[in-house]
Enzyme design. Sequence first.
Site, PDB file in Angstrom:
ATOM      1  N   ARG A 196     -42.374 -55.872  35.405  1.00  0.00           N
ATOM      2  CA  ARG A 196     -42.845 -56.852  34.435  1.00  0.00           C
ATOM      3  C   ARG A 196     -43.445 -58.080  35.095  1.00  0.00           C
ATOM      4  O   ARG A 196     -44.211 -58.821  34.465  1.00  0.00           O
ATOM      5  CB  ARG A 196     -41.704 -57.238  33.488  1.00  0.00           C
ATOM      6  CG  ARG A 196     -41.212 -56.067  32.638  1.00  0.00           C
ATOM      7  CD  ARG A 196     -40.180 -56.461  31.607  1.00  0.00           C
ATOM      8  NE  ARG A 196     -38.971 -57.019  32.193  1.00  0.00           N
ATOM      9  CZ  ARG A 196     -37.926 -57.441  31.489  1.00  0.00           C
ATOM     10  NH1 ARG A 196     -37.947 -57.362  30.162  1.00  0.00           N
ATOM     11  NH2 ARG A 196     -36.860 -57.931  32.093  1.00  0.00           N
ATOM     12  N   GLU A 252     -28.939 -53.392  39.333  1.00  0.00           N
ATOM     13  CA  GLU A 252     -27.875 -53.206  38.342  1.00  0.00           C
ATOM     14  C   GLU A 252     -27.338 -51.785  38.345  1.00  0.00           C
ATOM     15  O   GLU A 252     -26.167 -51.543  38.090  1.00  0.00           O
ATOM     16  CB  GLU A 252     -28.410 -53.555  36.954  1.00  0.00           C
ATOM     17  CG  GLU A 252     -27.421 -53.368  35.816  1.00  0.00           C
ATOM     18  CD  GLU A 252     -26.243 -54.321  35.911  1.00  0.00           C
ATOM     19  OE1 GLU A 252     -25.200 -54.017  35.312  1.00  0.00           O
ATOM     20  OE2 GLU A 252     -26.353 -55.355  36.574  1.00  0.00           O
TER      21      GLU A 252
END
Length: 520
Positions: free
Chosen positions: A395, A432
């Site tokens: 992004r 993550e």
Amino acid sequence: MSRSLDWDDDHLRLTDQRALPASHHHLHIRTVDELLEAISVLAVRGAPALGIAGAFGVALSALHHTTAQGLNTAAVRADADRIARARPTAVNLSRGVARALSALDRGAAAVLAEALALLEEDEQINRAAAHHAADHLLALTGRRPLRILTHCNTGSLATGAWGTALGTIRDLHARGLVEEVLATETRPLLQGARLTVWELQREGIPVRLCTDTAGVSALREGLIDGVLVGADRVTANGDVANKIGTYPLALAADRHGVPFIVVAPLSSVDESIPAGDGIAIEQRAAEEVTTLGGQRTAPPDTRVYNPAFDVTPHDLISAVVTESGVRTASEPVPAPLATRLAAEIAVEKDFPSPGVLFQDLAGIYRSPGLLGSAAREMARRSRGDHDVVVGVEARGFVLAAAVSSYTGLPLVLARKPGKTPGKPRAVSYRSEYSTDTLEIPENALKPGDRVLLVDDVLATGGTLEAAATLVHGCGGTVTRCAVLSEISELGGAARLAPVPVDALVRTLPPPGSTPEGERP
């Protein structure tokens, strides 16, 4: 320097700016009505000069209304109110009047002394602001000597002496750093053609004259290294009211990556007005547009739109420089943009896995112009500090591409593995969900390159830290990180220190949640 206005025994003497350059003569102002007429017809103009003239106007009134019975303060205050309202956009006028009125209880002599003190301070203030602005422009530019664009007149005629933007040019010229000044003619009353060119020619500073819109073309063609203008009023958020025609020059300078600097005294800064839409814009007579040199240039009864000023939004301005120093755009982003950005950030719990809090920025990308505003804000904060923009997959690519476009800097992409041809430089980090890797081409950066690192969200800082490691491995230096959103509680900015982090929105995660992104 010679002064454009001064006190002469018992009256105000000022240069009649209407007559220049054909004739250089003075008006001798002995009454408030004569001063109001001189202000109305622009025989005296320029925000600092109007402030000084306003103070002397109060002094004239105080002297006139002093009799054997004492000083008629009510009459003086009535005159002062008329003077302060003569030009509504320039805040200096009302402030000069207010300063003179502050001495009214001490008598006419004290009022005059206050006006004289304001005059004496003016040149020192202008010289200080001009020196700060000259240093700042030099810090933002690499070319020497400089090619400078200026609009309207901001020299000794617009002040008591020396000048603001034109004073900056004088300062740079004294250092041998001015190649040429391009002065706009400044329609409809030609203050640039009549006054600025006259001042510069008298001092031997190289100058060319252009039409107002030709200044935009000069910026597009790369003929300008910096734009210097003055201000009639600066609002709390940094919006600037100045001579009509300033705004399009700021737009063009921003589009082509040219520093746009406003030089003004602190007396032009009005913190009581939050933003530019609160400034009263003076409308001038139709005849200024429909006639030229006494000859009609438009059909009779032509309707006219003739604002004396326009307002340049703060996000187009590289810096506002006063006698106290440089106020740059690196201050906190204005609330309206931060609010709009925050409103478009959607938070999804337990996505893409249980316990994860996902910040969805799709609303920002869908909102027309919002991504551009965010990228322009980032570019404005970083102007002059960087050589390359590096965007982080995925992004971060969208935002980095827009920032690269606004800054005019090359774009390098830090990509996930297997997407960079050749033998890229790579670094792994803990995300993550698993261990991840970023890569950039081995030759994407040159040793010493200053890098603006751009991503969408900053959580714990692992991804940006990995990207910074890549940059350093290529011989570059990360000088700033820019993100749309920072989850400030997670300490990502501290992890990246001492590299500064610019976040347009800062948020806190709900208790017990885990933000989407990297782990330490």
